[in-house]
Write a protein that holds these residues in place. Structure first.
Motif, PDB file in Angstrom:
ATOM      1  N   LEU A 283     -10.304  -0.797   2.292  1.00  0.00           N
ATOM      2  CA  LEU A 283     -11.008  -1.743   3.170  1.00  0.00           C
ATOM      3  C   LEU A 283     -10.671  -3.197   2.848  1.00  0.00           C
ATOM      4  O   LEU A 283     -11.562  -4.028   2.652  1.00  0.00           O
ATOM      5  N   SER A 284      -9.370  -3.502   2.820  1.00  0.00           N
ATOM      6  CA  SER A 284      -8.938  -4.889   2.634  1.00  0.00           C
ATOM      7  C   SER A 284      -7.605  -5.084   3.333  1.00  0.00           C
ATOM      8  O   SER A 284      -6.692  -4.264   3.168  1.00  0.00           O
ATOM      9  N   HIS A 285      -7.504  -6.128   4.127  1.00  0.00           N
ATOM     10  CA  HIS A 285      -6.230  -6.437   4.772  1.00  0.00           C
ATOM     11  C   HIS A 285      -5.324  -7.293   3.891  1.00  0.00           C
ATOM     12  O   HIS A 285      -4.188  -7.590   4.278  1.00  0.00           O
ATOM     13  N   ALA A 286      -5.799  -7.690   2.724  1.00  0.00           N
ATOM     14  CA  ALA A 286      -5.034  -8.637   1.903  1.00  0.00           C
ATOM     15  C   ALA A 286      -3.700  -8.037   1.474  1.00  0.00           C
ATOM     16  O   ALA A 286      -3.628  -6.875   1.064  1.00  0.00           O
ATOM     17  N   ILE A 287      -2.649  -8.836   1.564  1.00  0.00           N
ATOM     18  CA  ILE A 287      -1.317  -8.379   1.156  1.00  0.00           C
ATOM     19  C   ILE A 287      -1.273  -8.124  -0.346  1.00  0.00           C
ATOM     20  O   ILE A 287      -0.503  -7.271  -0.811  1.00  0.00           O
ATOM     21  N   ASP A 288      -2.132  -8.815  -1.093  1.00  0.00           N
ATOM     22  CA  ASP A 288      -2.172  -8.610  -2.549  1.00  0.00           C
ATOM     23  C   ASP A 288      -3.424  -7.838  -2.973  1.00  0.00           C
ATOM     24  O   ASP A 288      -3.922  -7.982  -4.080  1.00  0.00           O
ATOM     25  N   ALA A 289      -3.903  -6.981  -2.076  1.00  0.00           N
ATOM     26  CA  ALA A 289      -5.096  -6.179  -2.389  1.00  0.00           C
ATOM     27  C   ALA A 289      -4.865  -5.351  -3.652  1.00  0.00           C
ATOM     28  O   ALA A 289      -3.746  -4.890  -3.914  1.00  0.00           O
TER      29      ALA A 289
ATOM     30  N   GLY B 164       0.819  -1.216   0.000  1.00  0.00           N
ATOM     31  CA  GLY B 164       0.000   0.000   0.000  1.00  0.00           C
ATOM     32  C   GLY B 164       0.847   1.258   0.000  1.00  0.00           C
ATOM     33  O   GLY B 164       0.504   2.266  -0.636  1.00  0.00           O
ATOM     34  N   LEU B 165       1.958   1.227   0.723  1.00  0.00           N
ATOM     35  CA  LEU B 165       2.895   2.356   0.728  1.00  0.00           C
ATOM     36  C   LEU B 165       3.480   2.576  -0.662  1.00  0.00           C
ATOM     37  O   LEU B 165       3.554   3.718  -1.156  1.00  0.00           O
ATOM     38  N   HIS B 166       3.877   1.500  -1.302  1.00  0.00           N
ATOM     39  CA  HIS B 166       4.480   1.614  -2.641  1.00  0.00           C
ATOM     40  C   HIS B 166       3.475   2.117  -3.670  1.00  0.00           C
ATOM     41  O   HIS B 166       3.806   2.920  -4.549  1.00  0.00           O
ATOM     42  N   ARG B 167       2.230   1.678  -3.543  1.00  0.00           N
ATOM     43  CA  ARG B 167       1.221   2.184  -4.482  1.00  0.00           C
ATOM     44  C   ARG B 167       1.010   3.677  -4.263  1.00  0.00           C
ATOM     45  O   ARG B 167       0.858   4.433  -5.230  1.00  0.00           O
ATOM     46  N   LEU B 168       1.000   4.129  -3.023  1.00  0.00           N
ATOM     47  CA  LEU B 168       0.819   5.561  -2.761  1.00  0.00           C
ATOM     48  C   LEU B 168       1.944   6.366  -3.411  1.00  0.00           C
ATOM     49  O   LEU B 168       1.689   7.427  -4.024  1.00  0.00           O
ATOM     50  N   ILE B 169       3.178   5.876  -3.303  1.00  0.00           N
ATOM     51  CA  ILE B 169       4.294   6.562  -3.971  1.00  0.00           C
ATOM     52  C   ILE B 169       4.045   6.598  -5.478  1.00  0.00           C
ATOM     53  O   ILE B 169       4.190   7.646  -6.123  1.00  0.00           O
ATOM     54  N   ASP B 170       3.645   5.459  -6.036  1.00  0.00           N
ATOM     55  CA  ASP B 170       3.368   5.407  -7.484  1.00  0.00           C
ATOM     56  C   ASP B 170       2.329   6.450  -7.896  1.00  0.00           C
ATOM     57  O   ASP B 170       2.437   7.074  -8.954  1.00  0.00           O
TER      58      ASP B 170
ATOM     59  N   ILE C 130      -0.943   3.773   1.709  1.00  0.00           N
ATOM     60  CA  ILE C 130      -2.359   3.397   1.792  1.00  0.00           C
ATOM     61  C   ILE C 130      -2.465   2.247   2.769  1.00  0.00           C
ATOM     62  O   ILE C 130      -1.796   1.215   2.585  1.00  0.00           O
ATOM     63  N   ASN C 131      -3.277   2.417   3.794  1.00  0.00           N
ATOM     64  CA  ASN C 131      -3.420   1.383   4.809  1.00  0.00           C
ATOM     65  C   ASN C 131      -4.127   0.150   4.249  1.00  0.00           C
ATOM     66  O   ASN C 131      -5.088   0.274   3.493  1.00  0.00           O
ATOM     67  N   HIS C 132      -3.629  -0.992   4.640  1.00  0.00           N
ATOM     68  CA  HIS C 132      -4.322  -2.252   4.338  1.00  0.00           C
ATOM     69  C   HIS C 132      -5.369  -2.478   5.432  1.00  0.00           C
ATOM     70  O   HIS C 132      -5.090  -3.085   6.463  1.00  0.00           O
ATOM     71  N   GLY C 133      -6.573  -1.968   5.234  1.00  0.00           N
ATOM     72  CA  GLY C 133      -7.631  -2.138   6.220  1.00  0.00           C
ATOM     73  C   GLY C 133      -8.345  -0.829   6.481  1.00  0.00           C
ATOM     74  O   GLY C 133      -7.794   0.259   6.244  1.00  0.00           O
ATOM     75  N   SER C 134      -9.574  -0.922   6.982  1.00  0.00           N
ATOM     76  CA  SER C 134     -10.424   0.245   7.204  1.00  0.00           C
ATOM     77  C   SER C 134      -9.952   1.101   8.370  1.00  0.00           C
ATOM     78  O   SER C 134      -9.494   0.585   9.390  1.00  0.00           O
ATOM     79  N   ASN C 135     -10.053   2.422   8.192  1.00  0.00           N
ATOM     80  CA  ASN C 135      -9.987   3.328   9.334  1.00  0.00           C
ATOM     81  C   ASN C 135     -11.254   4.172   9.432  1.00  0.00           C
ATOM     82  O   ASN C 135     -11.220   5.322   9.865  1.00  0.00           O
ATOM     83  N   ALA C 136     -12.363   3.586   9.015  1.00  0.00           N
ATOM     84  CA  ALA C 136     -13.635   4.306   9.033  1.00  0.00           C
ATOM     85  C   ALA C 136     -14.296   4.194  10.410  1.00  0.00           C
ATOM     86  O   ALA C 136     -13.848   3.435  11.267  1.00  0.00           O
ATOM     87  N   GLY C 137     -15.405   4.955  10.583  1.00  0.00           N
ATOM     88  CA  GLY C 137     -16.100   4.938  11.866  1.00  0.00           C
ATOM     89  C   GLY C 137     -15.151   5.357  12.975  1.00  0.00           C
ATOM     90  O   GLY C 137     -14.312   6.231  12.789  1.00  0.00           O
ATOM     91  N   ASN C 138     -15.245   4.730  14.143  1.00  0.00           N
ATOM     92  CA  ASN C 138     -14.377   5.156  15.234  1.00  0.00           C
ATOM     93  C   ASN C 138     -13.021   4.459  15.208  1.00  0.00           C
ATOM     94  O   ASN C 138     -12.216   4.647  16.118  1.00  0.00           O
ATOM     95  N   SER C 139     -12.725   3.702  14.168  1.00  0.00           N
ATOM     96  CA  SER C 139     -11.399   3.073  14.050  1.00  0.00           C
ATOM     97  C   SER C 139     -10.291   4.110  13.983  1.00  0.00           C
ATOM     98  O   SER C 139      -9.137   3.808  14.290  1.00  0.00           O
ATOM     99  N   ILE C 140     -10.646   5.326  13.609  1.00  0.00           N
ATOM    100  CA  ILE C 140      -9.650   6.392  13.550  1.00  0.00           C
ATOM    101  C   ILE C 140      -8.932   6.566  14.886  1.00  0.00           C
ATOM    102  O   ILE C 140      -7.761   6.942  14.932  1.00  0.00           O
TER     103      ILE C 140
END
Lengths: 252, 252
Positions: free
Chosen positions: A132-138, A18-24, A97-107
């Motif tokens: 909203l996916s924890h998958a390593i290959d999301a 997710g970090l690498h995609r954000l850089i891209d 980009i985080n692998h997983g949700s930070n919506a609702g009170n997860s913030i």
């Protein structure tokens, strides 16, 4: 002309896809410096390291970005980057980009948003991005268009004082559009799976689910994420509940 | 009649003198259950443990209180206490007495306030107490009167939704009184002391000081703490910056 400097962190660690995609997705918008944790820091909130030393590790450049990892939390990454890594004051901080949700009170618990809040508190516009996916290959590809749009808008216009953005993307679908909303009132069920170790002693592991307390409210992030929209939630780093001052003055 | 149940946590750990003084000061107000970290958790904010198991350790009762420690953060303590330790839903959660300030923007990083925020989010009134001294032999006696007054008021009247209290006490002085105020706009300087390890490699340790951005503002906590008053700051667990929604809708 000097390009904007964009400092990127995350909470999944320096090797996270997710970090690498954000850089891209943003490398053409400025000079990129990455300061990310050595390893996974999910759930680290705004924790910082006070009773231990920190190390900074160099990594090979990636897609033009200077890459450094830090032996601490996302907040530590921002703090030590400001002191020891960035060549000048960043114009923008991105986290994810985080692998997983930070919506609702997860913030509240989010290390991704801990880094964004830290930048916000020192007056640097900041955005946390989460899928909203924890998958390593999301598959992050649907987010690129929105990340570019939001990042450009904030680079151009800034953000109000004490406000950063918490952006979440639905996964495994075509994203239908983008909504600027607030986070839904929600809570996590306190559930722990109980185990017994080889010595017969119990140990516990956090499980639990987020409960949306207002599932029919179209002014909230969880509502729109359920409907395959990206959500942009303006989030406040200031903890003052000034509306409660009169009540407290009355009862004390 | 059933007494109120008061759940107590902290971020300095189960053996902290400040925790024991808090029990001493409120034990007559209810049944007391303690769930505190095994050891120091300063700066843990609202971090929680997602990728490791937790243990619960029994300790001898102290001054009538049930004592348990948890191998996690202050937030973990509240979560697992709700699931595995408390005999019924607590009427109040207290956190502290912290050895050190949580005034100004320190609340962001505070494990003490992380525990209080966690309780607040599940609808339990919560108060964090902190003394402006890190000394292990700090004198807490001046705080007793105020802790009793504030705790009694909140037990009787509750707190507004999404609001908990961040209470700080000046140290090494007679406390002149108590002020209900907001937290001062403030920030920490990002300073790191640099060392060289025996292998010639650098490591870093966070130092830095809090900077009060509005030192003359008598509506803030840092102002009154400087003048030997206790400060009560209503603090919000909700991170929504709803005032920023129109701005964001305009620029996106």
């Amino acid at each position: 002309m000097t390009k904007p400097l964009i400092l990127i962190s995350n909470d999944d660690g320096i090797s996270s896809p997710g970090l690498h995609r954000l850089i891209d997705y943003v490398h053409h918008l400025g000079d990129i410096v990455v300061a990310a944790p050595d390893g996974p820091c999910s759930g680290k909130s705004a924790a910082l390291t006070v009773n231990a030393p920190l190390r900074i590790t160099e990594h090979p450049d990636y897609n033009g970005a200077i890459m450094r990892s830090v032996s601490g939390t996302p907040v530590d990454c921002i703090k030590i980057a400001m002191h020891n890594i960035v060549p000048r004051r960043p114009d923008l901080v991105l986290s994810g980009i985080n692998h997983g949700s930070n919506a609702g009170n997860s913030i509240i618990y989010s290390g991704t948003m801990g880094a964004a809040m830290e930048a916000c508190m020192i007056g640097i516009p900041a955005i946390g991005y989460s899928l909203l996916s924890h998958a390593i290959d999301a598959d992050f590809s649907e987010t690129e268009h929105y990340i570019e749009q939001i990042t450009k808008a904030v680079l151009a216009k800034g953000l109000p004082k004490d406000v950063c953005l918490n952006v979440n993307f639905p996964a495994k679908c075509k994203i239908e559009g983008m909504k600027v909303v607030r986070a839904a009132d929600s809570h996590w069920t306190e559930e722990y799976q109980q185990y017994v170790d080889p010595n017969g002693k119990p140990f516990y592991w956090l499980s639990g689910k987020i409960v949306n307390e207002e599932p029919d409210n179209s002014e909230t992030d969880l509502y729109w994420l359920d409907r395959n929209y990206a959500t942009v939630v303006p989030s406040c780093s200031n903890r003052n509940a000034v509306n409660a001052l009169p009540f407290m003055k009355e009862i004390l």
